[in-house]
Design a protein around this motif. Structure first.
Motif, short mmCIF file in Angstrom:
data_model
loop_
_atom_site.label_atom_id
_atom_site.label_comp_id
_atom_site.label_asym_id
_atom_site.label_seq_id
_atom_site.Cartn_x
_atom_site.Cartn_y
_atom_site.Cartn_z
N SER A 66 0.82 -1.22 0.00
CA SER A 66 0.00 0.00 0.00
C SER A 66 0.86 1.26 0.00
CB SER A 66 -0.95 0.01 1.20
OG SER A 66 -0.24 0.11 2.42
N GLU A 67 2.07 1.15 0.51
CA GLU A 67 2.98 2.30 0.56
C GLU A 67 4.10 2.21 -0.47
OE1 GLU A 67 2.33 4.89 2.52
OE2 GLU A 67 0.59 3.85 3.34
N LYS A 68 4.17 1.07 -1.18
CA LYS A 68 5.28 0.82 -2.10
C LYS A 68 6.61 1.07 -1.38
CE LYS A 68 4.66 1.09 -6.52
NZ LYS A 68 4.59 1.57 -7.89
N LEU A 69 6.70 0.48 -0.20
CA LEU A 69 7.83 0.71 0.70
C LEU A 69 8.61 -0.58 0.93
CD1 LEU A 69 9.28 2.68 2.68
CD2 LEU A 69 7.61 1.95 4.41
N ASP A 70 9.90 -0.53 0.68
CA ASP A 70 10.80 -1.66 0.91
C ASP A 70 11.67 -1.32 2.13
OD1 ASP A 70 9.84 -2.37 -1.62
OD2 ASP A 70 11.63 -1.61 -2.63
N VAL A 71 11.67 -2.20 3.11
CA VAL A 71 12.50 -2.01 4.29
C VAL A 71 13.61 -3.05 4.24
CG1 VAL A 71 12.58 -2.00 6.82
CG2 VAL A 71 10.51 -1.18 5.63
N GLU A 72 14.84 -2.57 4.25
CA GLU A 72 16.01 -3.44 4.16
C GLU A 72 16.82 -3.35 5.44
OE1 GLU A 72 17.01 -5.49 1.53
OE2 GLU A 72 14.98 -5.05 0.88
N LEU A 73 17.27 -4.50 5.92
CA LEU A 73 18.15 -4.55 7.08
C LEU A 73 19.53 -4.97 6.61
CD1 LEU A 73 15.89 -6.21 9.79
CD2 LEU A 73 16.16 -3.80 9.21
N VAL A 78 12.90 2.82 -0.90
CA VAL A 78 13.73 1.85 -0.17
C VAL A 78 14.33 2.57 1.03
CG1 VAL A 78 15.73 0.32 -0.29
CG2 VAL A 78 14.29 0.65 -2.32
N ILE A 79 14.12 1.99 2.21
CA ILE A 79 14.77 2.53 3.40
C ILE A 79 15.60 1.41 4.02
CG2 ILE A 79 13.13 4.38 3.85
CD1 ILE A 79 11.78 2.65 5.93
N ARG A 80 16.74 1.80 4.57
CA ARG A 80 17.69 0.82 5.10
C ARG A 80 18.01 1.14 6.56
NH1 ARG A 80 19.26 -1.27 0.24
NH2 ARG A 80 20.59 -2.88 1.10
N PHE A 81 18.16 0.07 7.32
CA PHE A 81 18.58 0.19 8.71
C PHE A 81 19.65 -0.86 8.97
CE2 PHE A 81 14.10 1.42 8.61
CZ PHE A 81 14.15 2.66 9.22
N GLU A 82 20.60 -0.54 9.81
CA GLU A 82 21.60 -1.52 10.21
C GLU A 82 20.97 -2.47 11.22
OE1 GLU A 82 25.44 -0.20 11.43
OE2 GLU A 82 25.47 1.42 9.94
N ASN A 83 21.35 -3.73 11.14
CA ASN A 83 20.85 -4.73 12.08
C ASN A 83 20.99 -4.26 13.52
OD1 ASN A 83 20.29 -6.44 9.95
ND2 ASN A 83 22.05 -7.77 10.31
N LYS A 84 22.15 -3.70 13.81
CA LYS A 84 22.47 -3.22 15.16
C LYS A 84 21.40 -2.24 15.66
CE LYS A 84 26.21 -0.70 17.42
NZ LYS A 84 27.50 -0.08 17.25
N MET A 85 20.93 -1.37 14.77
CA MET A 85 19.94 -0.37 15.15
C MET A 85 18.61 -1.02 15.53
SD MET A 85 19.04 3.07 13.12
CE MET A 85 17.96 4.30 13.82
N VAL A 86 18.26 -2.10 14.86
CA VAL A 86 17.00 -2.80 15.16
C VAL A 86 17.02 -3.28 16.61
CG1 VAL A 86 15.61 -4.84 14.61
CG2 VAL A 86 16.58 -3.47 12.76
N GLY A 107 11.05 5.58 11.93
CA GLY A 107 11.62 5.79 10.59
C GLY A 107 10.77 5.15 9.50
N ILE A 108 10.21 4.00 9.78
CA ILE A 108 9.33 3.34 8.81
C ILE A 108 8.02 4.12 8.68
CG2 ILE A 108 7.96 1.25 8.36
CD1 ILE A 108 10.26 -0.33 9.80
N GLN A 109 7.44 4.49 9.82
CA GLN A 109 6.17 5.23 9.81
C GLN A 109 6.28 6.56 9.08
OE1 GLN A 109 5.82 5.08 14.11
NE2 GLN A 109 3.94 3.88 13.94
#
Length: 122
Positions: free
Chosen positions: A61-68, A96-104, A114-116
């Motif tokens: 619905s947002e055409k949003l890709d979240v990558e870790l 496309v939005i990216r986050f480092e595993n460590k941040m999760v 950040g996703i919202q």
């Protein structure tokens, strides 16, 4: 000209299934907060293919890709690949939005915010 299947390419079905069954610890942790429409009622799927790539999490619905990104992404070859991949996904209309595993693990609320922040931007 035959339309090319862009989402859930059948050639990638086995790869998607394998990735879903073997989530990284960071993916599994974030998935607990994205599944079942837990984040703002948005439906996310994990290990979704778009064109020739498989994205970690996708909200249609947002055409949003979240990558870790883990350590494997911290070299020039991986960075180049990620950039090429992001450009193609952007050309297809996705963000496309990216986050480092460590941040999760260390700052999940910030990741979720950040996703919202990317909801309803399309």
């Amino acid at each position: 000209m035959k339309n090319k299947r862009i989402h859930n390419n059948k050639k990638l079905i086995n790869s998607r299934k394998t990735l879903r069954k073997n989530l990284t610890p960071a993916e599994a942790f974030l998935w607990k907060h994205l599944k079942s429409k837990l984040l703002n009622g948005k439906r996310f799927v994990k290990q979704h293919s778009i064109d020739k790539y498989i994205v970690d999490f996708y909200c249609a619905s947002e055409k949003l890709d979240v990558e870790l990104d883990g350590e494997v992404h911290q070299n020039s070859t991986a960075a180049e690949y990620d950039e090429k991949r992001t450009l193609l996904l952007n050309e297809l209309g996705n963000t496309v939005i990216r986050f480092e595993n460590k941040m999760v693990f260390e700052n999940l609320p910030s990741v979720l915010i950040g996703i919202q922040e990317h909801f309803n931007k399309s």
